[in-house]
Motif scaffolding. Structure first.
Motif, mmCIF file in Angstrom:
data_model
loop_
_atom_site.group_PDB
_atom_site.id
_atom_site.type_symbol
_atom_site.label_atom_id
_atom_site.label_comp_id
_atom_site.label_asym_id
_atom_site.label_seq_id
_atom_site.Cartn_x
_atom_site.Cartn_y
_atom_site.Cartn_z
ATOM 1 N N LEU A 17 0.831 -1.206 0.000
ATOM 2 C CA LEU A 17 0.000 0.000 0.000
ATOM 3 C C LEU A 17 0.864 1.253 0.000
ATOM 4 O O LEU A 17 1.754 1.398 0.830
ATOM 5 N N VAL A 18 0.577 2.145 -0.914
ATOM 6 C CA VAL A 18 1.308 3.408 -1.012
ATOM 7 C C VAL A 18 0.623 4.417 -0.076
ATOM 8 O O VAL A 18 -0.607 4.554 -0.113
ATOM 9 N N PRO A 19 1.386 5.099 0.778
ATOM 10 C CA PRO A 19 0.771 6.073 1.680
ATOM 11 C C PRO A 19 -0.089 7.097 0.934
ATOM 12 O O PRO A 19 0.302 7.597 -0.126
ATOM 13 N N GLU A 20 -1.267 7.380 1.503
ATOM 14 C CA GLU A 20 -2.220 8.359 0.990
ATOM 15 C C GLU A 20 -2.741 8.033 -0.403
ATOM 16 O O GLU A 20 -3.159 8.924 -1.146
ATOM 17 N N ARG A 21 -2.736 6.753 -0.744
ATOM 18 C CA ARG A 21 -3.320 6.270 -1.999
ATOM 19 C C ARG A 21 -4.236 5.109 -1.666
ATOM 20 O O ARG A 21 -4.040 4.407 -0.677
ATOM 21 N N GLY A 22 -5.230 4.884 -2.484
ATOM 22 C CA GLY A 22 -6.160 3.797 -2.244
ATOM 23 C C GLY A 22 -5.803 2.545 -3.018
ATOM 24 O O GLY A 22 -5.066 2.588 -3.999
ATOM 25 N N ASP A 39 2.316 5.616 8.811
ATOM 26 C CA ASP A 39 3.324 4.564 8.660
ATOM 27 C C ASP A 39 2.719 3.179 8.771
ATOM 28 O O ASP A 39 3.068 2.276 8.026
ATOM 29 N N ARG A 40 1.800 3.005 9.749
ATOM 30 C CA ARG A 40 1.259 1.669 9.991
ATOM 31 C C ARG A 40 -0.260 1.652 10.125
ATOM 32 O O ARG A 40 -0.836 0.684 10.581
ATOM 33 N N VAL A 105 -3.121 -4.355 11.446
ATOM 34 C CA VAL A 105 -1.834 -4.593 10.790
ATOM 35 C C VAL A 105 -1.006 -5.416 11.760
ATOM 36 O O VAL A 105 -0.751 -4.988 12.889
ATOM 37 N N GLU A 106 -0.634 -6.618 11.332
ATOM 38 C CA GLU A 106 0.201 -7.510 12.149
ATOM 39 C C GLU A 106 1.499 -7.749 11.395
ATOM 40 O O GLU A 106 1.497 -8.432 10.369
ATOM 41 N N GLY A 107 2.574 -7.150 11.894
ATOM 42 C CA GLY A 107 3.835 -7.223 11.159
ATOM 43 C C GLY A 107 3.678 -6.429 9.880
ATOM 44 O O GLY A 107 3.411 -5.234 9.906
ATOM 45 N N ASP A 108 3.794 -7.117 8.733
ATOM 46 C CA ASP A 108 3.595 -6.465 7.435
ATOM 47 C C ASP A 108 2.295 -6.931 6.787
ATOM 48 O O ASP A 108 2.049 -6.662 5.621
ATOM 49 N N VAL A 109 1.435 -7.605 7.538
ATOM 50 C CA VAL A 109 0.205 -8.162 6.982
ATOM 51 C C VAL A 109 -0.995 -7.291 7.367
ATOM 52 O O VAL A 109 -1.166 -6.934 8.525
ATOM 53 N N VAL A 110 -1.822 -6.969 6.365
ATOM 54 C CA VAL A 110 -3.031 -6.178 6.578
ATOM 55 C C VAL A 110 -4.223 -7.127 6.591
ATOM 56 O O VAL A 110 -4.409 -7.909 5.656
ATOM 57 N N LEU A 111 -5.016 -7.052 7.667
ATOM 58 C CA LEU A 111 -6.206 -7.880 7.809
ATOM 59 C C LEU A 111 -7.431 -6.979 7.911
ATOM 60 O O LEU A 111 -7.390 -5.950 8.596
ATOM 61 N N VAL A 112 -8.507 -7.383 7.262
ATOM 62 C CA VAL A 112 -9.756 -6.620 7.301
ATOM 63 C C VAL A 112 -10.818 -7.489 7.953
ATOM 64 O O VAL A 112 -10.962 -8.669 7.621
#
Length: 138
Positions: A17-22, A39-40, A105-112
């Motif tokens: 994911l790029v900051p401030e981008r969808g 950052d996170r 966010v767990e480590g580098d993993v994004v969970l929804v």
């Protein structure tokens, strides 16, 4: 990272994911728009623009209004609070809100989290700016 708990879907790596981008993701068969806002920190709202009916919210412009992180629809420019989904500026139309999802966010993993939440708190749209008074030059 251990296996995600029931009710959570792994959608991507934080570094994707790029900051401030969808970015768009599919969670339980529904399109979700993800926004990396720090950052996170990642926030998630419905990908469906309630005004146009198009799945485009991840392509919106990220910004802020009165301290709230926002996204402006790329179609008709309505502005939504990314944390609550509330429509802050309906651009002359009846306010419609976005559903939101919990994100971890767990480590580098994004969970929804499963099942987005509807907006429960209604927010009044921002008032239109007052007309500027002009004076004639002497």
């Amino acid at each position: 990272m251990s296996r995600p708990q029931p009710g959570w879907t792994v959608v991507c790596q934080l570094s994707d994911l790029v900051p401030e981008r969808g970015a768009a993701a599919l969670v339980d068969g529904e399109q979700v728009a993800l926004f990396r806002v720090g950052d996170r920190e990642v926030l998630a709202v419905q990908q469906l623009d309630p005004y146009s009916g198009a799945h485009v919210m991840s392509r919106g412009i990220v910004g802020s209004r009165a301290g709230a992180l926002t996204v402006a629809s790329p179609m008709y420019k309505q502005v939504f609070d990314l944390r609550t989904g509330a429509c802050l500026d309906p651009v002359g139309k009846e306010p419609q809100h976005l559903r939101t999802w919990s994100v971890r966010v767990e480590g580098d993993v994004v969970l929804v989290g499963s099942g987005g939440a509807p907006v429960e708190v209604l927010v009044a749209p921002l008032a239109a700016p007052a007309a500027l008074e002009t004076t004639e030059a002497p």
